[in-house]
Design an enzyme around this catalytic site. Structure first.
Site, short mmCIF file in Angstrom:
data_model
loop_
_atom_site.label_atom_id
_atom_site.label_comp_id
_atom_site.label_asym_id
_atom_site.label_seq_id
_atom_site.Cartn_x
_atom_site.Cartn_y
_atom_site.Cartn_z
N ILE A 142 0.86 -1.19 0.00
CA ILE A 142 0.00 0.00 0.00
C ILE A 142 0.89 1.23 0.00
O ILE A 142 1.65 1.47 0.95
CB ILE A 142 -0.94 0.01 1.23
CG1 ILE A 142 -1.74 -1.29 1.32
CG2 ILE A 142 -1.88 1.21 1.16
CD1 ILE A 142 -2.54 -1.43 2.60
N ASP A 143 0.79 2.01 -1.07
CA ASP A 143 1.66 3.17 -1.24
C ASP A 143 0.85 4.28 -1.92
O ASP A 143 1.13 4.65 -3.06
CB ASP A 143 2.89 2.77 -2.07
CG ASP A 143 3.93 3.87 -2.14
OD1 ASP A 143 4.21 4.49 -1.10
OD2 ASP A 143 4.46 4.12 -3.24
N ILE A 144 -0.15 4.77 -1.22
CA ILE A 144 -1.13 5.68 -1.81
C ILE A 144 -1.01 7.07 -1.20
O ILE A 144 -1.18 7.24 0.01
CB ILE A 144 -2.56 5.14 -1.61
CG1 ILE A 144 -2.70 3.77 -2.30
CG2 ILE A 144 -3.58 6.12 -2.14
CD1 ILE A 144 -4.04 3.11 -2.07
N ASN A 176 3.38 1.94 3.39
CA ASN A 176 4.22 3.13 3.49
C ASN A 176 3.36 4.31 3.90
O ASN A 176 2.38 4.64 3.22
CB ASN A 176 4.89 3.41 2.14
CG ASN A 176 5.77 4.65 2.18
OD1 ASN A 176 6.30 5.03 3.22
ND2 ASN A 176 5.94 5.29 1.03
#
Length: 220
Positions: A142-144, A176
């Site tokens: 998850i890197d949003i 992140n």
């Protein structure tokens, strides 16, 4: 070549694109490397690639090579996908979900993302996609971000529960987060508390100046 050499002294912009989702995207040579930035932060390659590579290293490259199915929520320029495919040599299925088609256009043109054969890109909202998908995953990354902001839904119980449901036993979440204020640190502590004893949760503060990583393992 001149721009690449010059970038060891000053960043050299080579492409700019306005985006309805990300507002402004820029491709820049920085220290000889192409990076993708938004208005106020690095979106792919550069510091972000270092951050996510460290997270993958914490999980273990050999372990990751044994996975079958990985999903990346928030692709941008695709730096973590390139790490998976080219450095770790992951040959299973990678699904990349990205809401901004302008980011994928840049990722393909400047970073060769469309050359990765085991990658499927889906243009969709991450929240909507995880509600619809019927697949289970060994690694959920998850890197949003929207520039320096993180959408609230990432920290809401419904989304957390859905992600946990999609994760295979002995699989990992790599999350992140950006921590700019005390409120962000408190938000992360609350997030950590939402995982039961069925999960092993580790926090890695200050991976770069303003980033805190989570690795979360689903126990058998």
């Amino acid at each position: 070549m001149f721009k690449k050499l010059l970038s060891y002294f000053i960043p050299v912009n080579i492409y700019k694109k306005n985006s309805a989702i990300s507002q402004k995207l820029e491709v820049t040579y920085n220290n000889g490397q192409l990076v993708l930035d938004s208005k106020n932060t690095n979106y792919s390659y550069g510091s972000l690639q270092r951050i996510l590579r460290k997270g993958l290293d914490y999980i273990g490259f050999e372990r990751i090579r044994g996975f079958n199915n990985i999903i990346v929520l928030g692709v941008a320029g695709g730096s973590v996908i390139k790490t998976l495919a080219e450095e770790i040599k992951f040959h299973g299925k990678i699904t990349g979900v990205e809401i901004d088609p302008a980011a994928i256009e840049i990722a393909n043109k400047y970073f060769g993302l469309d050359k990765i054969e085991n990658l499927e890109i889906v243009i969709d909202d991450a929240f909507e996609f995880v509600l619809k998908t019927k697949e289970k995953y060994d690694l959920i990354i998850i890197d949003i971000f929207q520039d320096t902001q993180m959408p609230n839904f990432l920290f809401e119980e419904f989304f957390i529960d859905r992600i946990n449901f999609l994760l295979n036993v002995n699989g990992f979440i790599l999350f992140n987060t950006m921590t700019l204020t005390q409120k962000d640190f408190d938000r992360n502590l609350t997030y950590r508390s939402r995982f039961s004893s069925k999960y092993s949760v580790r926090m890695y503060p200050k991976v770069e100046t303003h980033n805190e990583l989570f690795t979360i393992k689903k126990l058998g």
